[in-house]
Design an enzyme around this catalytic site. Structure first.
Site, PDB file in Angstrom:
ATOM      1  CG  PHE A   1      -1.857   1.215   1.201  1.00 16.78           C
ATOM      2  CD1 PHE A   1      -3.002   1.200   0.426  1.00 16.78           C
ATOM      3  CD2 PHE A   1      -1.571   2.359   1.933  1.00 16.78           C
ATOM      4  CE1 PHE A   1      -3.854   2.299   0.378  1.00 16.78           C
ATOM      5  CE2 PHE A   1      -2.414   3.463   1.898  1.00 16.78           C
ATOM      6  CZ  PHE A   1      -3.566   3.431   1.121  1.00 16.78           C
TER       7      PHE A   1
ATOM      8  CG  ASP B   1       5.434   3.614   1.909  1.00 13.66           C
ATOM      9  OD1 ASP B   1       5.446   4.203   3.005  1.00 13.66           O
ATOM     10  OD2 ASP B   1       4.420   3.514   1.187  1.00 13.66           O
TER      11      ASP B   1
ATOM     12  CE  LYS C   1      -0.979   5.710   7.846  1.00 14.84           C
ATOM     13  NZ  LYS C   1      -0.658   5.017   6.598  1.00 14.84           N
TER      14      LYS C   1
HETATM   15  C1  LIG Z   1      -0.872   5.340   5.180  1.00 15.27           C
HETATM   16  C2  LIG Z   1       0.135   4.929   4.193  1.00 15.27           C
HETATM   17  C3  LIG Z   1       0.325   5.625   2.988  1.00 15.27           C
HETATM   18  C4  LIG Z   1      -0.557   6.792   2.572  1.00 15.27           C
HETATM   19  O1  LIG Z   1      -0.443   7.877   3.434  1.00 15.27           O
HETATM   20  P1  LIG Z   1      -1.566   9.030   3.354  1.00 15.27           P
HETATM   21  O2  LIG Z   1      -1.090  10.048   4.352  1.00 15.27           O
HETATM   22  O3  LIG Z   1      -2.874   8.406   3.706  1.00 15.27           O
HETATM   23  O4  LIG Z   1      -1.564   9.545   1.969  1.00 15.27           O
HETATM   24  C5  LIG Z   1       1.335   5.203   2.142  1.00 15.27           C
HETATM   25  N1  LIG Z   1       2.111   4.151   2.454  1.00 15.27           N
HETATM   26  C6  LIG Z   1       1.963   3.453   3.595  1.00 15.27           C
HETATM   27  C7  LIG Z   1       2.876   2.315   3.899  1.00 15.27           C
HETATM   28  C8  LIG Z   1       0.963   3.802   4.500  1.00 15.27           C
HETATM   29  O5  LIG Z   1       0.792   3.097   5.616  1.00 15.27           O
END
Ligand SMILES: *Cc1c(COP(=O)(O)O)cnc(C)c1O
Length: 408
Positions: free
Chosen positions: A138, A223, A252
């Site tokens: 994700f 990420d 986050k």
């Molecule tokens: C939450 C998340 C995102 C997206 O972040 P947003 O602030 O919602 O755009 C991308 N990558 C990972 C691994 C995430 O947990």
């Protein structure tokens, strides 16, 4: 006023892309939250791994108030002190030599993927534009990030999506070896797949991915939007290994509840984002950076990071205890305070049912897909709140077992 605002109003005035719980929280403190009826909840969700210092942490309030009285916004026609201080601290604390600020995880990834393409274009040519990512990954909800993400359901109906992206199974180095080529500009991965079900990279996998990237002149993009900022007991999860990425995205927990994200990279890669190539109006906003600076000062301390590991042990032990009694979990996974509990097969598809039951018992938690309960509490959640939250979780599980998987 607050009585006029109810969950029903959501259905009336909001786009139905979310399906929030039935209660409306109105205030929080540390790891507890209260709703409109003053019912108390233990917060095991942390706003999806965001509220790293819980709610209303005094250092964050002070930083926000102080900055609020000085300067809110300028845009990037000027730089500002909080942004530069935060960037320096991120560089000092990590592999990074250059920082780009933005406002959300998806935007940080968007910047990362654009930079990876531009770097390859500048240094090797147009043919080197392919991005390889992992199934179930994700990376956000913009069109580019849902395309790099490995969950086809998030792309469905939004096609055509950007080209030159492929996916291989996570933790399968042979599959990556077969897919990677001189056309690959970047491999993108989460050190622990979050939304995908709290799936950690196998020991050594990250190192193997790094080596393949090096062989093919591809960048390694990590990420760490969910795993970063102390979540796993190190400032960033790659720090458990002996490799470094070329680009890392952080969001986050970075602002502890104030929207901010960052892309961290090297001097060498940063050169491909020359003047005018990319930007964001709010990126590096002084209010956001002031809060993130205060948060980083608190979190990037050996004592706090050590505490995350200790609290993690308590969390896992409590979940084990529940499982010995109720035999509801097939596996417990994760690191630090990013924890997944996969349900046994009869309960597969029913993870969301646990949220509603937990709510009734006074507990906020998360799921990661249809089969996994997810916990991402404050990094400083008091031990007594962990224990109390676990009692409430056990009551919720007890209720659900009485109803049975076939009836809910
Ligand atoms: C939450 C998340 C995102 C997206 O972040 P947003 O602030 O919602 O755009 C991308 N990558 C990972 C691994 C995430 O947990």
């Amino acid at each position: 006023m607050s009585q006029l605002v109810s969950r029903a109003l959501f259905d009336q005035v909001m786009v139905p892309n979310y399906n929030p719980q039935q209660f409306i929280p109105v205030r929080g403190h540390n790891s507890r939250v209260w709703d409109q009826q003053d019912k108390e909840y233990i917060d095991f969700a942390g706003g999806i791994a965001v509220s790293a210092l819980g709610h209303t942490h005094p250092s964050l309030i002070t930083a926000l108030k102080n900055q609020a009285e000085k300067l809110w916004h300028l845009s990037n026609t000027c730089t500002n002190e909080p942004a530069l201080r935060l960037a320096l601290k991120l560089c000092n604390a990590s592999f990074a030599e250059k920082i780009f600020f933005c406002n959300s995880g998806a935007e940080a990834n968007e910047a990362a993927f654009k930079l990876a393409r531009k770097y390859a274009y500048d240094n090797f040519g147009e043919h080197k534009h392919e991005i390889i990512a992992f199934e179930q990954a994700f990376h956000g909800r913009t069109l580019f990030t849902v395309s790099v993400g490995g969950q086809p359901k998030y792309r469905k109906g939004f096609e055509p999506v950007p080209a030159g992206i492929s996916h291989v199974p996570f933790n399968d180095i042979e599959a990556l070896k077969a897919a990677i080529s001189e056309k690959t500009c970047a491999v993108v991965m989460e050190p622990i797949q979050g939304e995908g079900g709290i799936i950690p990279a196998k020991p050594g996998f990250l190192e193997q991915v790094r080596a393949l990237c090096d062989q093919h002149n591809a960048l390694l993009v990590l990420d760490e939007i969910q795993t970063g900022v102390g979540r796993t007991g190190k400032l960033y999860a790659y720090m458990h290994s002996n490799i470094e990425p070329d680009i890392l995205t952080s969001a986050k927990a970075l602002g502890g509840g104030f929207p901010i994200a960052a892309m961290l990279t090297t001097d060498k890669c940063a050169q491909s984002f020359g003047f005018g190539t990319h930007g964001s109006t709010y990126g590096g906003n002084p209010l956001a950076c002031a809060v993130a600076e205060a948060l980083l000062d608190e979190v990037n301390q050996p004592e706090l990071l050590e505490l995350v590991t200790q609290k993690s042990q308590l969390f896992f032990a409590e979940l084990e205890k529940i499982n010995q009694k109720h035999h509801i979990f097939k596996a417990l996974r994760g690191k630090g305070l990013l924890i997944g509990a996969e349900l046994i097969e009869p309960w597969h598809g029913k993870a969301a049912k646990f949220l509603a039951q937990a709510k009734d018992q006074g507990l906020m938690m998360l799921v990661a897909g249809p089969n996994v309960l997810r916990f991402a509490p404050s990094l400083i959640i008091p031990d007594e709140d962990i224990k109390l939250g676990m009692q409430r979780l056990e009551q919720a599980i007890d209720q659900l077992i009485k109803i049975g998987p076939e009836n809910c």
